[in-house]
Design a protein around this motif. Structure first.
Motif, PDB file in Angstrom:
ATOM      1  N   LYS A 174       0.835  -1.202   0.000  1.00 31.27           N
ATOM      2  CA  LYS A 174       0.000   0.000   0.000  1.00 31.27           C
ATOM      3  C   LYS A 174       0.867   1.247   0.000  1.00 31.27           C
ATOM      4  O   LYS A 174       0.645   2.172   0.755  1.00 31.27           O
ATOM      5  CB  LYS A 174      -0.972  -0.017   1.173  1.00 31.27           C
ATOM      6  CG  LYS A 174      -0.344  -0.431   2.461  1.00 31.27           C
ATOM      7  CD  LYS A 174      -1.371  -0.501   3.576  1.00 31.27           C
ATOM      8  CE  LYS A 174      -0.709  -1.031   4.819  1.00 31.27           C
ATOM      9  NZ  LYS A 174      -1.524  -1.194   5.961  1.00 31.27           N
TER      10      LYS A 174
ATOM     11  N   ALA B  79       2.188   4.733  -0.755  1.00 33.73           N
ATOM     12  CA  ALA B  79       1.476   5.993  -0.987  1.00 33.73           C
ATOM     13  C   ALA B  79      -0.019   5.846  -0.734  1.00 33.73           C
ATOM     14  O   ALA B  79      -0.838   6.518  -1.334  1.00 33.73           O
ATOM     15  CB  ALA B  79       1.722   6.521  -2.395  1.00 33.73           C
ATOM     16  N   GLY B  80      -0.380   4.916   0.146  1.00 31.31           N
ATOM     17  CA  GLY B  80      -1.786   4.731   0.494  1.00 31.31           C
ATOM     18  C   GLY B  80      -2.616   4.161  -0.638  1.00 31.31           C
ATOM     19  O   GLY B  80      -3.837   4.252  -0.620  1.00 31.31           O
ATOM     20  N   ASN B  81      -1.955   3.585  -1.633  1.00 31.70           N
ATOM     21  CA  ASN B  81      -2.663   3.053  -2.788  1.00 31.70           C
ATOM     22  C   ASN B  81      -2.496   1.530  -2.797  1.00 31.70           C
ATOM     23  O   ASN B  81      -1.462   1.026  -3.221  1.00 31.70           O
ATOM     24  CB  ASN B  81      -2.076   3.675  -4.060  1.00 31.70           C
ATOM     25  CG  ASN B  81      -2.854   3.296  -5.277  1.00 31.70           C
ATOM     26  OD1 ASN B  81      -4.020   2.904  -5.194  1.00 31.70           O
ATOM     27  ND2 ASN B  81      -2.212   3.395  -6.432  1.00 31.70           N
ATOM     28  N   PRO B  82      -3.493   0.773  -2.296  1.00 28.06           N
ATOM     29  CA  PRO B  82      -3.288  -0.661  -2.160  1.00 28.06           C
ATOM     30  C   PRO B  82      -3.218  -1.396  -3.510  1.00 28.06           C
ATOM     31  O   PRO B  82      -4.002  -1.123  -4.414  1.00 28.06           O
ATOM     32  CB  PRO B  82      -4.498  -1.128  -1.353  1.00 28.06           C
ATOM     33  CG  PRO B  82      -5.497  -0.054  -1.483  1.00 28.06           C
ATOM     34  CD  PRO B  82      -4.790   1.214  -1.776  1.00 28.06           C
TER      35      PRO B  82
END
Lengths: 87, 419
Positions: free
Chosen positions: A49, A51-54
């Motif tokens: 995940k 950059a907070g992008n799973p």
């Protein structure tokens, strides 16, 4: 392996307890023709995940042009898109 | 169980830039923005060109946050500039909070890239604070891909000061017994709540380091700086005891929006249109807060960077777009000295509850009608996007019908000046 990050069409199935399991994918070549590659084996998978992008990352191998090739495909959960990350 | 609170302050290192960098890496970019001179900045073509965040190599060129892209490019011609992306920042910030929530139930989101974590009595679960902080820091680096600084202390102020010590990717402690040795030698400008103005005042009083401030007589400070003097004297001595609150519950005192216009405005009609587009966002936010305003002010920045503003009190509180716009136009007409305008702003304050209000004999008759049209427009915009309905006066005008704020602003935590 080299990073290419290209969109791919994927056929996958979803198991009750697991996430998606890719079966084969199709990629556009430079000359607009399409190549279909069957995924022979998923060596391992993991979730990241950054950059907070799973994303779910699958390291797979297939016989491509009679050479056993290892590559990595990724499933971006937020956009439901598949990528060939590196090969 | 210990009674002394243990507070951690988690601060993302050059947040906007590292988030952009790790997103790009994830998307297959081979270059890490953090390793080259790079900045996150606005678009120089629309004159919104300031440096929002910079990489460590860019820092070596003496590029500062807040300076113009033009001067940054002069310092380093090979600088890479990337555009800001608030939806990404919010996603990163949310995932950071989610990870931290595994360590403590009380987390205060101080701003988009900073938060406080109350670690009191958590030792039995995750070990002593220092090793837990290291564990948290490493987890964020490995799982989320960016680095953070963590400051540990017994209160929020000291934790915040500690996380500022040495960057990036580090854990620092600043317990009360360490103040003398770690915080006092620092220049007074590094102290929280000491800004540019206070700093120069303190310099005139012969106070240059935090130690000078802490050992000064509080009465002397109060005489020169009023209550702020006592506040910063307390801070310099590490005295601060506000709790970690989950939500920023500071009541809103005013709402404002401003915009730098891509061209210089020289005619009244365009200026009024821009004011209207700002009033649209301001009044929408005002209604969203369920508040009414009694004070409208406008601000003008000219092409020569002179600023001035003008404000007026209203006889009856209002939250209506048209009313606020009317007053804003009136103020503008009174204040404007006909020079080219670079930036315009609208601000409302003296907020009160909109549950009931005093009706005036001189109210326009259509207040109820205006209220319902505002309500309908707000609902439409909320449901179908902010540009579904806009005023016909903006047709063919090449101006944005709604300006100010970022699109997702409501979800962004409000940065408050207080801890």
């Amino acid at each position: 392996m080299k990073v290419i990050m290209k969109n791919i069409d994927v056929i996958a199935w979803f198991e009750q307890t697991k996430g998606p399991i890719p079966l084969k994918f199709r990629i556009k070549n430079k000359d607009e023709s399409q190549t279909i590659i069957k995924i022979d084996k998923i060596c391992f998978q993991k979730k990241e995940k950054l950059a907070g992008n799973p994303m779910i990352i699958f390291t797979c191998q297939s016989l491509i042009n009679n050479v056993l090739t290892k590559y990595e495909i990724r499933y971006e959960i937020n956009t439901c898109k598949w990528y060939l990350y590196k090969i | 169980m210990t009674n002394k609170p243990i507070i951690m302050h988690i601060d993302v290192n050059s947040a906007f830039l590292s988030w952009e960098a790790c997103y790009r890496l994830q998307q297959g970019d081979l270059l890490d923005l953090r390793t080259i001179p790079s900045i996150v900045g606005g678009n120089p073509d629309t004159r919104r060109g300031i440096v929002l965040a910079k990489s460590v190599p860019a820092k070596e060129f003496n590029i500062k946050t807040g300076e113009s892209l033009y001067s940054a490019l002069q310092k380093c011609p090979t600088l890479t500039i990337v555009a800001p992306r608030f939806d990404l920042y919010l996603k990163c910030s949310n995932s950071l909070i989610k990870l931290l929530e595994e360590y403590s139930p009380s987390i205060q989101r101080y701003s988009i890239d900073e938060c406080f974590l109350d670690y009191t009595n958590m030792e039995q679960h995750f070990g002593d604070p220092l090793s837990a902080a290291h564990k948290i820091k490493e987890r964020i680096k490995n799982e989320l891909g960016f680095t953070v600084n963590i400051g540990i202390s017994n209160n929020k102020l000291l934790a915040k000061m500690a996380s500022d010590f040495q960057k990036p990717d580090a854990v620092h402690t600043l317990y009360p017994h360490e103040i003398k040795e770690k915080m006092w030698p620092l220049p007074v400008g590094d102290l929280f709540m000491v800004g540019r103005a206070t700093k120069s005042k303190l310099h005139k009083l012969g106070i240059f380091t935090i130690k000078d401030l802490a050992t000064a007589d509080p009465k002397f400070l109060q005489k020169h700086l009023k209550s702020h003097g006592i506040l910063i004297w307390n801070l310099a001595n590490g005295i601060e005891n506000s709790p970690v609150i989950e939500e920023n519950s500071t009541p809103i005192k005013g709402i404002g929006n401003s915009t730098t216009i891509p061209f210089d405005v020289t005619d009244r009609k365009t200026a009024h249109l821009i004011l209207l587009s700002l009033v649209e966002t301001v009044s929408m936010r005002l209604r969203n807060e369920k508040a009414c305003t009694r004070l409208v002010s406008i601000s003008i920045r000219t092409n020569e960077f002179n600023n001035y503003s003008h404000q007026k009190k209203l006889t009856t509180p209002t939250d209506c777009t048209n009313h606020i716009f009317m007053h804003a136009c009136q103020l503008f007409n009174e204040a404007w000295k006909k020079e080219p305008i670079r930036k315009l702003g609208v601000r409302v304050s003296e907020l009160s509850n909109n549950n009931f209000s005093q009706v005036s004999l001189f109210d326009s008759i259509d207040t109820e009608k205006q209220k319902s049209i505002d309500k309908t427009i707000d609902e439409l915009r909320l449901r179908y996007g902010s540009h579904t309905v806009f005023r016909a006066s903006f047709l063919q005008s090449n101006l944005k019908a709604i300006t100010g704020g970022v699109s997702i602003e409501e979800e962004l935590p409000i940065i408050s000046g207080k801890l």
